[in-house]
Structures are given as structure tokens and as C-alpha cells.
Design a protein around this motif. Structure first.
Motif, PDB file in Angstrom:
ATOM      1  N   GLU A 185      -2.160  12.511 -12.135  1.00 58.76           N
ATOM      2  CA  GLU A 185      -1.096  13.463 -11.811  1.00 58.76           C
ATOM      3  C   GLU A 185      -1.237  13.968 -10.382  1.00 58.76           C
ATOM      4  N   PHE A 186      -2.467  14.190  -9.971  1.00 54.65           N
ATOM      5  CA  PHE A 186      -2.714  14.636  -8.603  1.00 54.65           C
ATOM      6  C   PHE A 186      -2.228  13.595  -7.597  1.00 54.65           C
ATOM      7  N   ALA A 187      -2.481  12.312  -7.873  1.00 54.41           N
ATOM      8  CA  ALA A 187      -2.085  11.247  -6.954  1.00 54.41           C
ATOM      9  C   ALA A 187      -0.571  11.195  -6.770  1.00 54.41           C
ATOM     10  N   LYS A 188       0.177  11.623  -7.773  1.00 57.06           N
ATOM     11  CA  LYS A 188       1.641  11.599  -7.694  1.00 57.06           C
ATOM     12  C   LYS A 188       2.198  12.653  -6.731  1.00 57.06           C
ATOM     13  N   ARG A 189       1.343  13.537  -6.229  1.00 56.52           N
ATOM     14  CA  ARG A 189       1.800  14.545  -5.276  1.00 56.52           C
ATOM     15  C   ARG A 189       2.107  13.939  -3.910  1.00 56.52           C
ATOM     16  N   PHE A 190       1.626  12.713  -3.679  1.00 57.53           N
ATOM     17  CA  PHE A 190       1.758  12.100  -2.361  1.00 57.53           C
ATOM     18  C   PHE A 190       2.796  10.988  -2.368  1.00 57.53           C
ATOM     19  N   GLU A 191       3.564  10.940  -1.314  1.00 63.12           N
ATOM     20  CA  GLU A 191       4.632   9.955  -1.190  1.00 63.12           C
ATOM     21  C   GLU A 191       4.058   8.562  -0.960  1.00 63.12           C
ATOM     22  N   THR A 192       4.537   7.615  -1.743  1.00 65.81           N
ATOM     23  CA  THR A 192       4.120   6.230  -1.587  1.00 65.81           C
ATOM     24  C   THR A 192       5.232   5.456  -0.891  1.00 65.81           C
ATOM     25  N   SER A 193       4.981   4.996   0.310  1.00 67.71           N
ATOM     26  CA  SER A 193       6.012   4.283   1.066  1.00 67.71           C
ATOM     27  C   SER A 193       5.362   3.241   1.971  1.00 67.71           C
ATOM     28  N   GLY A 194       6.187   2.309   2.459  1.00 66.00           N
ATOM     29  CA  GLY A 194       5.703   1.309   3.397  1.00 66.00           C
ATOM     30  C   GLY A 194       4.533   0.507   2.863  1.00 66.00           C
ATOM     31  N   GLU A 195       3.534   0.307   3.719  1.00 66.50           N
ATOM     32  CA  GLU A 195       2.359  -0.487   3.343  1.00 66.50           C
ATOM     33  C   GLU A 195       1.548   0.172   2.232  1.00 66.50           C
ATOM     34  N   ASN A 196       1.698   1.480   2.058  1.00 62.74           N
ATOM     35  CA  ASN A 196       0.938   2.178   1.019  1.00 62.74           C
ATOM     36  C   ASN A 196       1.349   1.765  -0.385  1.00 62.74           C
ATOM     37  N   LYS A 197       2.476   1.051  -0.513  1.00 57.66           N
ATOM     38  CA  LYS A 197       2.910   0.568  -1.821  1.00 57.66           C
ATOM     39  C   LYS A 197       2.117  -0.651  -2.265  1.00 57.66           C
ATOM     40  N   GLN A 198       1.451  -1.311  -1.330  1.00 65.56           N
ATOM     41  CA  GLN A 198       0.757  -2.556  -1.636  1.00 65.56           C
ATOM     42  C   GLN A 198      -0.665  -2.296  -2.135  1.00 65.56           C
TER      43      GLN A 198
END
Length: 202
Positions: free
Chosen positions: A57-70
Motif C-alpha cells: 500500500e505504501f508503494a502505491k503512494r508513488f507515481e509509476t511512469s516512464g522507465e519506472n514501469k519496467q
């Protein structure tokens, strides 16, 4: 390549990445760099008011975009006054994206690191972090194929394996010897060697 979870042998001084503010509005995600997420995870670990909030749940606080999706292999190195306090990670992807990998690997560095004294809450303000994201692993035959300032090395012999991250050695021959010693592999023993191409975030 068979999936392996490895502890890196981190020895270099690290640059500081500032932590985020302590609270975020509910239901919203925050854009942050990987080092910022690691620092925020350290804060979360030592907070007394996060009972009931899971690490997922904590990890969901941060936006996942670009290269971070991989997905990618990730190592988190934590240091204090230029000396390593903890380092943990995997050469193979363990999580679906880099946000989760950073959060869970940071937590593992705090809770599973056995080579250094446990990190204490009062150290938090003095800690610095480095995130190493593995981009490629290439088989090599000789240490002469390594540039230790840019390349990490992964060495495996039977059940033993070890990693030296980029920049932790200045001489390629010493880089390989250091990796073997840390993994408990005899220096003159034959082994499989791999060059690690990685991006380092501070």
C-alpha cells in the motif's frame, strides 16, 4: 539465466538524495526519484504511526511512469559518513516495476542485512542512498572485458555467487578477486563471469 537474489558488496561513498515530506494526501500519488522513494521508505520503516499500512500500500503512494514501469534488477545501498551501512538487491527482476522494487529492496536492506550492525532510527537524518538499476547482464571470459568504473561484475561458482557494483573498484582484476572473496569462492577457482550494465541513481 536462473533467477538469483544476491547481496551486493558495497564500499563506495554515496551522494545524498533529499527525502520527501512526511505526509501525502490520501488517494493521490507523488512523483519522486528512486533515491527519494528509498529515503521515504526508510522514514516509513521507522515511523510509529503506519500500523495497518502494508508495504504494498505504501508503494502505491508513488507515481509509476516512464522507465519506472519496467521490471529490472535493483540494488539499494545505504551509507553513513561515506561508509556502507547496508546493501541489498538482486540482479534479476523481483517486482513488476521499479517503484515496488525500490520500496521492497530498501526494506530488505534494513531488515535482512547481516554484515553490518542494524540501522537505528536515530541514524536516519545522516543516511544517504544509492539505487543501482541493472539494465543488462553479459557473459564475459576475462576481467579484461570489464571497466570497473562503469561495469559491475556478477560471479557464480556452483551454489556461491556475488556481485560488485559499478564504481566499487578501480582495477578490473581486483574487482574480480574482491567479488570472489566476498562470495567465498577461491581466488584461483574457475567460475562464470558476467558484466553488469547498470544505471546508478544518487
Amino acid at each position: 539465466m536462473r533467477k538469483l537474489i544476491l547481496v551486493a558488496f558495497c564500499m563506495s561513498a554515496l551522494a545524498f538524495a533529499p527525502a520527501l515530506a512526511h505526509s501525502e494526501p490520501a488517494g493521490r500519488t507523488t512523483r519522486a526519484t528512486l533515491p527519494e522513494i528509498a529515503m521515504k521508505t526508510l522514514e516509513f520503516h521507522f515511523e510509529n504511526d503506519h500500523k495497518g499500512t502494508t508495504l504494498s500500500e505504501f508503494a502505491k503512494r508513488f507515481e509509476t511512469s516512464g522507465e519506472n514501469k519496467q521490471p529490472a534488477g535493483v540494488f539499494v545501498t545505504i551509507s553513513k559518513a561515506g561508509k556502507t551501512r547496508a546493501c541489498w538487491g538482486s540482479v534479476a527482476p523481483e517486482f513488476e516495476d521499479l517503484i515496488k522494487a525500490t520500496v521492497f529492496t530498501t526494506e530488505a536492506a534494513v531488515t535482512k542485512e547481516y554484515r553490518y550492525p542494524p540501522i537505528k532510527k536515530q541514524e536516519l537524518k545522516d543516511l544517504k542512498v544509492q539505487i543501482t538499476v541493472v539494465r543488462d547482464i553479459q557473459t564475459i571470459r576475462s576481467f579484461r572485458e570489464l571497466n570497473p568504473l562503469r561495469d559491475g561484475v556478477f560471479i557464480r561458482s556452483h551454489a556461491r555467487a556475488g556481485v560488485i557494483l559499478p564504481g566499487e573498484a578501480r582495477d578490473a582484476h581486483y574487482q574480480v578477486i574482491m567479488c570472489k572473496l566476498k562470495a567465498g569462492i577461491p581466488v584461483n577457482s574457475p567460475c562464470q563471469m558476467y558484466r553488469i550494465k547498470a544505471d546508478v541513481f544518487r
